[in-house]
Design an enzyme around this catalytic site. Structure first.
Site, PDB file in Angstrom:
ATOM      1  N   ASP A 121       0.871  -1.061  -0.015  1.00 41.49           N
ATOM      2  CA  ASP A 121       0.011   0.235   0.007  1.00 41.49           C
ATOM      3  C   ASP A 121       0.744   1.251  -0.082  1.00 41.49           C
ATOM      4  O   ASP A 121       0.545   2.265  -0.864  1.00 41.49           O
ATOM      5  CB  ASP A 121      -1.210   0.125   1.251  1.00 41.49           C
ATOM      6  N   ASP A 151       1.784 -10.850   3.322  1.00 45.86           N
ATOM      7  CA  ASP A 151       0.674 -10.795   4.382  1.00 45.86           C
ATOM      8  C   ASP A 151      -0.616 -10.954   3.853  1.00 45.86           C
ATOM      9  O   ASP A 151      -1.686 -11.236   4.504  1.00 45.86           O
ATOM     10  CB  ASP A 151       0.779  -9.558   5.421  1.00 45.86           C
ATOM     11  N   GLY A 195       4.385 -11.476   9.333  1.00 44.43           N
ATOM     12  CA  GLY A 195       3.010 -10.836   9.403  1.00 44.43           C
ATOM     13  C   GLY A 195       2.991 -10.026  10.632  1.00 44.43           C
ATOM     14  O   GLY A 195       2.903 -10.219  11.780  1.00 44.43           O
ATOM     15  N   GLU A 266       4.745 -13.260  13.395  1.00 41.26           N
ATOM     16  CA  GLU A 266       5.679 -12.526  14.256  1.00 41.26           C
ATOM     17  C   GLU A 266       5.013 -11.126  14.827  1.00 41.26           C
ATOM     18  O   GLU A 266       5.698 -10.377  15.733  1.00 41.26           O
ATOM     19  CB  GLU A 266       6.923 -11.623  13.090  1.00 41.26           C
TER      20      GLU A 266
END
Length: 408
Positions: A121, A151, A195, A266
């Site tokens: 993003d 992710d 993640g 994580e």
């Protein structure tokens, strides 16, 4: 109007970058071979410094070779164009200069009319900011992005490029790591999976690993026991982690099976870890985007320490699959998805249609150029999905309870 295309990959690696570059080059060569193509090296860093590679006829002829490799042949970097202090510190822009203008001026000087960004993003919304700036100054730049993140956490993208491959690679990684379960008595194995705020990759990795587990033949009489190879705990940022209750449950597993295997995102439990570090007077490192440096916090080791004491583990093994998974070559699923999206991206760019190409979850999964204004990061993993709840039930873990939203 004579078109000139620039390619750029940015952020962390994902198993789609090399393939996507090759797919874009091949599509342009097929549809508009006269269009000049360059590739900025190391993401926005290369854009700021004017460091670019020219896509020659030799490169065009061998574009399909890029499908066989992971990583990004043109390189990545974590550069945020709105973090002026960091950019000056790194020598990427001079003091007193607006980095957005500096980057836009480079695009104008290079004659770029179409910019393809392959990233998350931040990468794609930054590119949209550049296009808006140039439009306001009477220079038209069409930005068409491709969604990259292992992710799978970009709103409203249904499936990010590279995420499926990362999950499969993480599952393959786990096959060898979990084979260590009887290298010692009462072994605790922690498989830490990337993640930050989203547990999708951890859940998808566990799902793929257990699918492999179900396909195998087991011989428990000689010690080849499915229970010892199984996942015993699965923790994601979106769900509450009751360490005391889990320790009680897992102690029974350790007593019966002789080992405990955990899959941990994580980003799970990071708030607790950070609070503990800051209470001890330690400064928590952050990157250019303001995100906590998870490699410095080391969640897997922290969970290992918490559970090892409570389970009476004789040995704890913490293994991270992130770099192994994110740098892999694309699997068959992603190869098809990348080709589909790259073809759409080139067609859209030549039509002058900007946006981030993806299956729009808010438009019934339609493949389209999604408006940059609607792009956001941090899409949470839906822990209420039937397959995920069933997975937890199968490993003996309670149904998930939603945690407060995280911001790492």
């Amino acid at each position: 109007m004579t078109q000139k295309v620039a390619l750029l990959t940015a952020g962390g690696f994902a198993p789609c970058l090399s393939t996507a570059i090759g797919a874009l080059i091949s599509r342009y060569t097929e549809l508009a071979p006269e269009v000049e193509i360059i590739a900025y090296r190391n993401g926005y860093q290369g854009l700021l410094t004017g460091d670019a590679l020219t896509v020659t006829e030799e490169v065009r002829a061998h574009a399909d070779v890029l499908r066989r490799f992971g990583g990004s042949p043109i390189g990545n970097s974590r550069v945020k164009l709105t973090n002026t202090t960091d950019l000056i510190k790194r020598g990427l822009v001079p003091e007193g200069v607006d980095p957005l203008k500096f980057a836009a001026d480079r695009l104008v000087a290079d004659g770029v009319t179409i910019l393809h960004t392959i990233g998350g993003d931040d990468t794609n919304t930054t590119a949209a900011d550049l296009a808006h700036y140039l439009h306001e100054h009477d220079y038209e730049l069409t930005v068409v992005g491709l969604p990259k993140t292992i992710d799978n956490d970009i709103i409203p993208i249904q499936q990010s490029l590279g995420a499926d491959t990362a999950a499969q690679e993480g599952a393959d990684f786990a096959r060898n790591v979990l084979a260590e379960h009887n290298a010692s008595g009462r072994m605790l194995i922690v498989h830490e999976i990337m993640g930050r705020n989203c547990g999708w990759l951890t859940a998808a990795t566990a799902r793929k690993y257990r699918s492999w587990l179900d396909e195998q033949t087991w011989v428990p009489e000689i010690g080849l026991d499915k229970r010892a190879w199984d996942i015993h705990g699965l923790y994601v940022p979106e769900a509450v982690i009751d360490i005391a209750a889990e320790a009680e449950r897992l102690t029974q597993v350790m007593d019966e099976v002789g080992c405990v295997n955990l899959f941990i995102s994580e980003g799970a439990g990071v708030e607790s870890i950070v609070a503990e570090l800051e209470a001890a007077g330690e400064e928590v490192a952050r990157d250019a985007f303001g995100h906590i440096r998870l490699d410095k916090v080391n969640p897997g080791a922290w969970f290992g320490q918490q559970f090892a004491k409570k389970l009476g583990a004789e040995k704890t093994l913490v293994q991270k699959s992130g770099y192994f998974a994110r740098s892999a070559a694309s699997d068959a699923f992603d190869l098809e998805l990348i080709d589909t999206m790259a073809h759409f991206a080139v067609d859209a760019a030549l039509r002058g249609e900007p946006g981030l190409v993806g299956q729009d979850e808010e438009r019934g999964g339609e493949l389209r150029s999604i408006e940059f204004s609607r792009i956001k990061g941090g899409k949470p993993f839906d822990i209420t999905q039937d397959w995920y709840v069933a997975l937890l039930e199968a490993i003996g873990q309670d149904a998930p309870v939603a945690a407060a939203p995280t911001e790492h």
